[in-house]
Design a protein around this motif. Structure first.
Motif, PDB file in Angstrom:
ATOM      1  N   ILE A 119       5.500  -8.352  11.583  1.00  0.00           N
ATOM      2  CA  ILE A 119       5.135  -7.047  12.160  1.00  0.00           C
ATOM      3  C   ILE A 119       5.403  -5.943  11.146  1.00  0.00           C
ATOM      4  CG2 ILE A 119       5.840  -5.328  13.887  1.00  0.00           C
ATOM      5  CD1 ILE A 119       6.133  -7.728  15.860  1.00  0.00           C
ATOM      6  N   LEU A 120       6.559  -5.992  10.500  1.00  0.00           N
ATOM      7  CA  LEU A 120       6.922  -4.939   9.546  1.00  0.00           C
ATOM      8  C   LEU A 120       6.045  -4.920   8.295  1.00  0.00           C
ATOM      9  CD1 LEU A 120      10.784  -5.236   9.876  1.00  0.00           C
ATOM     10  CD2 LEU A 120       9.390  -3.248  10.530  1.00  0.00           C
ATOM     11  N   SER A 121       5.419  -6.046   7.968  1.00  0.00           N
ATOM     12  CA  SER A 121       4.597  -6.096   6.752  1.00  0.00           C
ATOM     13  C   SER A 121       3.099  -6.014   7.037  1.00  0.00           C
ATOM     14  CB  SER A 121       4.894  -7.383   5.978  1.00  0.00           C
ATOM     15  OG  SER A 121       4.521  -8.509   6.751  1.00  0.00           O
ATOM     16  N   ASN A 122       2.714  -5.916   8.306  1.00  0.00           N
ATOM     17  CA  ASN A 122       1.296  -5.932   8.664  1.00  0.00           C
ATOM     18  C   ASN A 122       0.748  -4.509   8.729  1.00  0.00           C
ATOM     19  OD1 ASN A 122      -1.238  -6.450   9.659  1.00  0.00           O
ATOM     20  ND2 ASN A 122      -0.547  -7.750  11.337  1.00  0.00           N
ATOM     21  N   ASP A 123      -0.117  -4.166   7.772  1.00  0.00           N
ATOM     22  CA  ASP A 123      -0.671  -2.809   7.746  1.00  0.00           C
ATOM     23  C   ASP A 123      -1.750  -2.577   8.802  1.00  0.00           C
ATOM     24  OD1 ASP A 123      -2.584  -4.329   6.414  1.00  0.00           O
ATOM     25  OD2 ASP A 123      -2.675  -3.043   4.643  1.00  0.00           O
ATOM     26  N   PHE A 124      -2.037  -3.562   9.631  1.00  0.00           N
ATOM     27  CA  PHE A 124      -2.944  -3.372  10.767  1.00  0.00           C
ATOM     28  C   PHE A 124      -2.378  -2.291  11.691  1.00  0.00           C
ATOM     29  CE2 PHE A 124      -5.137  -4.353  14.720  1.00  0.00           C
ATOM     30  CZ  PHE A 124      -6.391  -4.735  14.293  1.00  0.00           C
ATOM     31  N   TYR A 125      -1.043  -2.207  11.765  1.00  0.00           N
ATOM     32  CA  TYR A 125      -0.386  -1.253  12.655  1.00  0.00           C
ATOM     33  C   TYR A 125      -0.548   0.195  12.202  1.00  0.00           C
ATOM     34  CZ  TYR A 125       1.526  -5.413  14.760  1.00  0.00           C
ATOM     35  OH  TYR A 125       1.656  -6.627  15.378  1.00  0.00           O
ATOM     36  N   ARG A 126      -0.987   0.408  10.982  1.00  0.00           N
ATOM     37  CA  ARG A 126      -1.260   1.763  10.513  1.00  0.00           C
ATOM     38  C   ARG A 126      -2.755   2.054  10.489  1.00  0.00           C
ATOM     39  NH1 ARG A 126      -2.838   1.196   5.398  1.00  0.00           N
ATOM     40  NH2 ARG A 126      -2.394   2.993   4.185  1.00  0.00           N
ATOM     41  N   GLY A 127      -3.567   1.163  11.094  1.00  0.00           N
ATOM     42  CA  GLY A 127      -5.003   1.396  11.222  1.00  0.00           C
ATOM     43  C   GLY A 127      -5.839   0.778  10.128  1.00  0.00           C
ATOM     44  N   THR A 128      -5.239  -0.044   9.277  1.00  0.00           N
ATOM     45  CA  THR A 128      -5.959  -0.689   8.181  1.00  0.00           C
ATOM     46  C   THR A 128      -6.358  -2.103   8.582  1.00  0.00           C
ATOM     47  OG1 THR A 128      -4.740   0.575   6.549  1.00  0.00           O
ATOM     48  CG2 THR A 128      -5.795  -1.425   5.769  1.00  0.00           C
ATOM     49  N   PHE A 129      -7.599  -2.430   8.345  1.00  0.00           N
ATOM     50  CA  PHE A 129      -8.111  -3.764   8.644  1.00  0.00           C
ATOM     51  C   PHE A 129      -8.264  -4.489   7.317  1.00  0.00           C
ATOM     52  CE2 PHE A 129     -12.027  -6.255  10.205  1.00  0.00           C
ATOM     53  CZ  PHE A 129     -11.243  -7.306  10.631  1.00  0.00           C
ATOM     54  N   HIS A 157      -9.688   1.945  10.274  1.00  0.00           N
ATOM     55  CA  HIS A 157     -10.622   1.093  11.004  1.00  0.00           C
ATOM     56  C   HIS A 157     -10.443   1.202  12.523  1.00  0.00           C
ATOM     57  CE1 HIS A 157     -11.812  -2.839  12.753  1.00  0.00           C
ATOM     58  NE2 HIS A 157     -12.828  -2.707  11.931  1.00  0.00           N
ATOM     59  N   HIS A 158      -9.228   1.415  12.973  1.00  0.00           N
ATOM     60  CA  HIS A 158      -8.913   1.451  14.397  1.00  0.00           C
ATOM     61  C   HIS A 158      -7.713   2.376  14.605  1.00  0.00           C
ATOM     62  CE1 HIS A 158      -6.699  -1.806  12.441  1.00  0.00           C
ATOM     63  NE2 HIS A 158      -5.695  -1.422  13.204  1.00  0.00           N
ATOM     64  N   GLU A 159      -7.390   2.631  15.853  1.00  0.00           N
ATOM     65  CA  GLU A 159      -6.266   3.517  16.156  1.00  0.00           C
ATOM     66  C   GLU A 159      -4.953   2.884  15.701  1.00  0.00           C
ATOM     67  OE1 GLU A 159      -4.281   5.822  19.985  1.00  0.00           O
ATOM     68  OE2 GLU A 159      -6.043   4.577  20.280  1.00  0.00           O
ATOM     69  N   ALA A 160      -4.155   3.664  15.022  1.00  0.00           N
ATOM     70  CA  ALA A 160      -2.883   3.175  14.491  1.00  0.00           C
ATOM     71  C   ALA A 160      -1.773   3.303  15.523  1.00  0.00           C
ATOM     72  CB  ALA A 160      -2.512   3.963  13.244  1.00  0.00           C
ATOM     73  N   ILE A 161      -0.816   2.391  15.470  1.00  0.00           N
ATOM     74  CA  ILE A 161       0.374   2.468  16.324  1.00  0.00           C
ATOM     75  C   ILE A 161       1.464   3.257  15.608  1.00  0.00           C
ATOM     76  CG2 ILE A 161       2.256   1.107  17.340  1.00  0.00           C
ATOM     77  CD1 ILE A 161       0.207  -1.029  18.054  1.00  0.00           C
ATOM     78  N   ILE A 162       1.547   3.097  14.294  1.00  0.00           N
ATOM     79  CA  ILE A 162       2.534   3.842  13.513  1.00  0.00           C
ATOM     80  C   ILE A 162       1.807   4.611  12.404  1.00  0.00           C
ATOM     81  CG2 ILE A 162       4.475   2.303  13.970  1.00  0.00           C
ATOM     82  CD1 ILE A 162       3.892   1.196  11.097  1.00  0.00           C
ATOM     83  N   ASP A 163       2.442   5.652  11.909  1.00  0.00           N
ATOM     84  CA  ASP A 163       1.818   6.433  10.845  1.00  0.00           C
ATOM     85  C   ASP A 163       2.140   5.833   9.470  1.00  0.00           C
ATOM     86  OD1 ASP A 163       4.443   7.222  10.324  1.00  0.00           O
ATOM     87  OD2 ASP A 163       4.202   9.155  11.304  1.00  0.00           O
ATOM     88  N   ASP A 164       1.420   6.307   8.463  1.00  0.00           N
ATOM     89  CA  ASP A 164       1.597   5.782   7.098  1.00  0.00           C
ATOM     90  C   ASP A 164       3.031   5.979   6.592  1.00  0.00           C
ATOM     91  OD1 ASP A 164      -1.017   5.006   7.037  1.00  0.00           O
ATOM     92  OD2 ASP A 164      -1.711   6.684   5.813  1.00  0.00           O
ATOM     93  N   ARG A 165       3.585   7.121   6.901  1.00  0.00           N
ATOM     94  CA  ARG A 165       4.944   7.427   6.428  1.00  0.00           C
ATOM     95  C   ARG A 165       5.945   6.414   6.967  1.00  0.00           C
ATOM     96  NH1 ARG A 165       7.751  12.818   5.273  1.00  0.00           N
ATOM     97  NH2 ARG A 165       9.917  12.173   5.266  1.00  0.00           N
ATOM     98  N   THR A 166       5.845   6.111   8.248  1.00  0.00           N
ATOM     99  CA  THR A 166       6.747   5.130   8.856  1.00  0.00           C
ATOM    100  C   THR A 166       6.552   3.762   8.218  1.00  0.00           C
ATOM    101  OG1 THR A 166       6.656   6.321  10.950  1.00  0.00           O
ATOM    102  CG2 THR A 166       7.446   4.060  11.040  1.00  0.00           C
ATOM    103  N   PHE A 167       5.308   3.382   7.978  1.00  0.00           N
ATOM    104  CA  PHE A 167       5.027   2.061   7.411  1.00  0.00           C
ATOM    105  C   PHE A 167       5.567   1.926   5.995  1.00  0.00           C
ATOM    106  CE2 PHE A 167       2.448  -1.053   5.130  1.00  0.00           C
ATOM    107  CZ  PHE A 167       2.569  -2.157   5.971  1.00  0.00           C
ATOM    108  N   PHE A 168       5.295   2.935   5.159  1.00  0.00           N
ATOM    109  CA  PHE A 168       5.656   2.838   3.750  1.00  0.00           C
ATOM    110  C   PHE A 168       7.119   3.149   3.433  1.00  0.00           C
ATOM    111  CE2 PHE A 168       0.986   3.391   3.293  1.00  0.00           C
ATOM    112  CZ  PHE A 168       0.743   2.186   2.665  1.00  0.00           C
ATOM    113  N   TYR A 169       7.789   3.914   4.317  1.00  0.00           N
ATOM    114  CA  TYR A 169       9.145   4.321   3.986  1.00  0.00           C
ATOM    115  C   TYR A 169      10.224   3.696   4.852  1.00  0.00           C
ATOM    116  CZ  TYR A 169       6.664   7.598   1.088  1.00  0.00           C
ATOM    117  OH  TYR A 169       5.828   8.151   0.150  1.00  0.00           O
ATOM    118  N   THR A 170       9.887   2.586   5.535  1.00  0.00           N
ATOM    119  CA  THR A 170      10.930   1.878   6.298  1.00  0.00           C
ATOM    120  C   THR A 170      11.268   0.592   5.618  1.00  0.00           C
ATOM    121  OG1 THR A 170       9.267   0.886   7.749  1.00  0.00           O
ATOM    122  CG2 THR A 170      10.392   2.848   8.558  1.00  0.00           C
TER     123      THR A 170
END
Length: 170
Positions: A119-129, A157-170
């Motif tokens: 889950i933490l490494s899947n960029d699908f959660y930030r809207g990237t397919f 590509h689709h609605e994100a659950i988390i923003d880019d900042r959260t994805f890249f800086y956690t």
């Protein structure tokens, strides 16, 4: 015997090549080919519409928050298990059975380190397919990682659950 083997192998190899070409073409068009990640459901397969599942999205946000606070994968997995949060497989089984379908995969109640890490490494959660991450080298062989620059990527590509900042800086 070797000639017979070669002649019998040719249609299998040809079919494999054709299947790979069809999959590659579908991926290039941005068509969804596999299971939807935890936190989403497909509402329309023809239009490839992904809808966020609110309660699952909250769990995903919590996982990112806890990881950002310094929690490790195992601690997060144990925390979710202790709170009796259904695992992604449990939710998948629940959806299948509510639709009247049989569900034959094994289901565990415990969250795993691999699930949290995935889950933490899947960029699908930030809207990237992202597709074409793995490729099978032989018909019955293992999947091999494809270089990141060769992935097929669709941003926003689709609605994100988390923003880019959260994805890249956690």
């Amino acid at each position: 015997i070797q000639l017979k083997f070669l002649l019998n192998e040719m249609p299998v190899t040809d079919a494999s090549r054709k299947v790979k070409a069809v999959i590659k073409k579908s991926q290039s068009k941005g068509e969804w080919l596999c299971a939807v990640p935890y936190g989403y459901v497909v509402t329309n397969y023809q239009k490839q519409l992904f809808e966020i599942v609110p309660d699952e999205a909250e769990i995903i946000r919590e996982i990112f928050k806890l990881y950002g606070e310094g929690w490790g994968y195992k601690k997060i997995a144990n925390h979710l298990t202790d709170r009796n949060i259904p695992t992604p497989r449990m939710k998948e089984q629940e959806r299948a059975e509510s639709a009247g379908n049989d569900y034959r995969r094994s289901v565990k109640k415990e969250w795993s380190i691999i699930t949290v890490s995935g889950i933490l490494s899947n960029d699908f959660y930030r809207g990237t397919f992202r597709q074409h991450k793995y490729q099978r080298t032989k018909i019955n062989g293992d999947d091999v990682k494809v270089a990141e620059e060769d992935h097929i990527v669709f941003e926003h590509h689709h609605e994100a659950i988390i923003d880019d900042r959260t994805f890249f800086y956690t």
